[in-house]
Design a protein around this motif. Structure first.
Motif, PDB file in Angstrom:
ATOM      1  N   ASP A  43       0.005  10.017   5.590  1.00  0.00           N
ATOM      2  CA  ASP A  43       1.007  10.673   6.420  1.00  0.00           C
ATOM      3  C   ASP A  43       2.190  10.339   6.287  1.00  0.00           C
ATOM      4  O   ASP A  43       2.561  10.122   7.151  1.00  0.00           O
ATOM      5  N   GLY A  44       3.062  10.257   4.987  1.00  0.00           N
ATOM      6  CA  GLY A  44       4.307   9.910   4.522  1.00  0.00           C
ATOM      7  C   GLY A  44       4.711   8.982   5.314  1.00  0.00           C
ATOM      8  O   GLY A  44       4.068   7.741   4.848  1.00  0.00           O
ATOM      9  N   ALA A  45       6.171   8.842   4.710  1.00  0.00           N
ATOM     10  CA  ALA A  45       6.113   7.807   5.495  1.00  0.00           C
ATOM     11  C   ALA A  45       8.074   7.777   6.007  1.00  0.00           C
ATOM     12  O   ALA A  45       7.898   8.834   6.203  1.00  0.00           O
ATOM     13  N   ILE A  46       8.249   6.850   6.453  1.00  0.00           N
ATOM     14  CA  ILE A  46      10.311   6.984   7.445  1.00  0.00           C
ATOM     15  C   ILE A  46      11.022   5.998   6.113  1.00  0.00           C
ATOM     16  O   ILE A  46      10.671   4.770   5.864  1.00  0.00           O
ATOM     17  N   GLY A  86       0.263  -1.419   0.027  1.00  0.00           N
ATOM     18  CA  GLY A  86      -0.252   0.397   0.125  1.00  0.00           C
ATOM     19  C   GLY A  86       0.235   0.987   0.127  1.00  0.00           C
ATOM     20  O   GLY A  86       0.145   2.530  -0.325  1.00  0.00           O
ATOM     21  N   MET A  87       2.230   0.772  -0.419  1.00  0.00           N
ATOM     22  CA  MET A  87       2.855   2.463  -0.132  1.00  0.00           C
ATOM     23  C   MET A  87       2.817   2.812  -1.489  1.00  0.00           C
ATOM     24  O   MET A  87       3.190   2.024  -2.911  1.00  0.00           O
ATOM     25  N   LEU A  88       2.492   4.325  -1.654  1.00  0.00           N
ATOM     26  CA  LEU A  88       2.843   4.775  -3.427  1.00  0.00           C
ATOM     27  C   LEU A  88       3.844   5.797  -3.276  1.00  0.00           C
ATOM     28  O   LEU A  88       3.271   6.699  -2.404  1.00  0.00           O
ATOM     29  N   SER A  89       4.611   5.640  -3.743  1.00  0.00           N
ATOM     30  CA  SER A  89       6.021   6.547  -3.723  1.00  0.00           C
ATOM     31  C   SER A  89       6.062   6.453  -5.260  1.00  0.00           C
ATOM     32  O   SER A  89       6.822   5.765  -5.822  1.00  0.00           O
ATOM     33  N   PRO A  90       6.563   8.054  -5.504  1.00  0.00           N
ATOM     34  CA  PRO A  90       7.391   8.070  -7.018  1.00  0.00           C
ATOM     35  C   PRO A  90       9.067   7.595  -6.725  1.00  0.00           C
ATOM     36  O   PRO A  90       9.181   7.591  -7.919  1.00  0.00           O
ATOM     37  N   ALA A  91       9.559   7.236  -5.677  1.00  0.00           N
ATOM     38  CA  ALA A  91      10.715   7.335  -5.562  1.00  0.00           C
ATOM     39  C   ALA A  91      11.274   5.672  -6.150  1.00  0.00           C
ATOM     40  O   ALA A  91      10.418   5.098  -6.711  1.00  0.00           O
TER      41      ALA A  91
END
Ligand SMILES: Cc1cc2nc3c(=O)[nH]c(=O)nc-3n(C[C@H](O)[C@H](O)[C@H](O)COP(=O)(O)OP(=O)(O)OC[C@H]3O[C@@H](n4cnc5c(N)ncnc54)[C@H](O)[C@@H]3O)c2cc1C
Length: 109
Positions: free
Chosen positions: A92-95, A47-52
């Motif tokens: 909420d962002g991510a670490i 479920g992580m959504l990141s363009p990185a």
């Protein structure tokens, strides 16, 4: 006799989203799923959504990822409206943990 304009094979997130958009465009869509819909990779996803990028090979895809992510809240709002359900989307962002002094330089943002 049933007649369809389009047959979409695979009822995961991708196939379902494509089928939705085609149906909204007025096409008669059949969505074929060999097992239960949404129970393969779409179910397993963290479920992580990141363009990185995962690696340097993926760096050219970052603009696409950013553009896609910027459109996602609207897509989620639309899905929740249709389904009348909260899908649990959080922003909420991510670490991100860096394990070497140079690792940050290697990850493109
Ligand atoms: C463990 C794991 C963790 C992940 N974590 C993340 C994450 O944190 N963030 C992220 O962005 N992405 C993540 N992903 C990737 C993400 O889950 C997938 O990119 C996404 O779910 C793919 O969706 P899909 O609809 O293409 O595939 P799927 O959800 O797999 O859907 C494909 C469907 O097609 C069906 N199918 C296949 N062949 C046929 C056939 N011949 N006839 C009928 N039906 C067929 C399958 O049964 C399946 O239901 C993760 C993936 C995994 C496996």
């Amino acid at each position: 006799m049933l007649a369809h304009d389009v047959i979409v094979i695979g009822g995961g997130l991708i196939g379902s989203a494509i089928a939705l958009r085609l149906a909204q465009a007025g096409l008669k869509v059949a969505l074929l799923e060999k097992n239960a819909p949404g129970r393969e990779a779409s179910w397993a996803g963290a479920g992580m959504l990141s363009p990185a990028p995962d690696s340097s090979v993926s760096i050219p895809l970052v603009p696409f990822g950013r553009a896609s992510l910027s459109r996602y809240p609207q897509f989620i709002a639309e899905i929740q409206e249709i389904a009348q359900r909260n899908v649990g989307y959080r922003t909420d962002g991510a670490i991100e943990l860096l394990f070497s002094p140079t690792q940050n330089a290697n990850s493109a943002r």
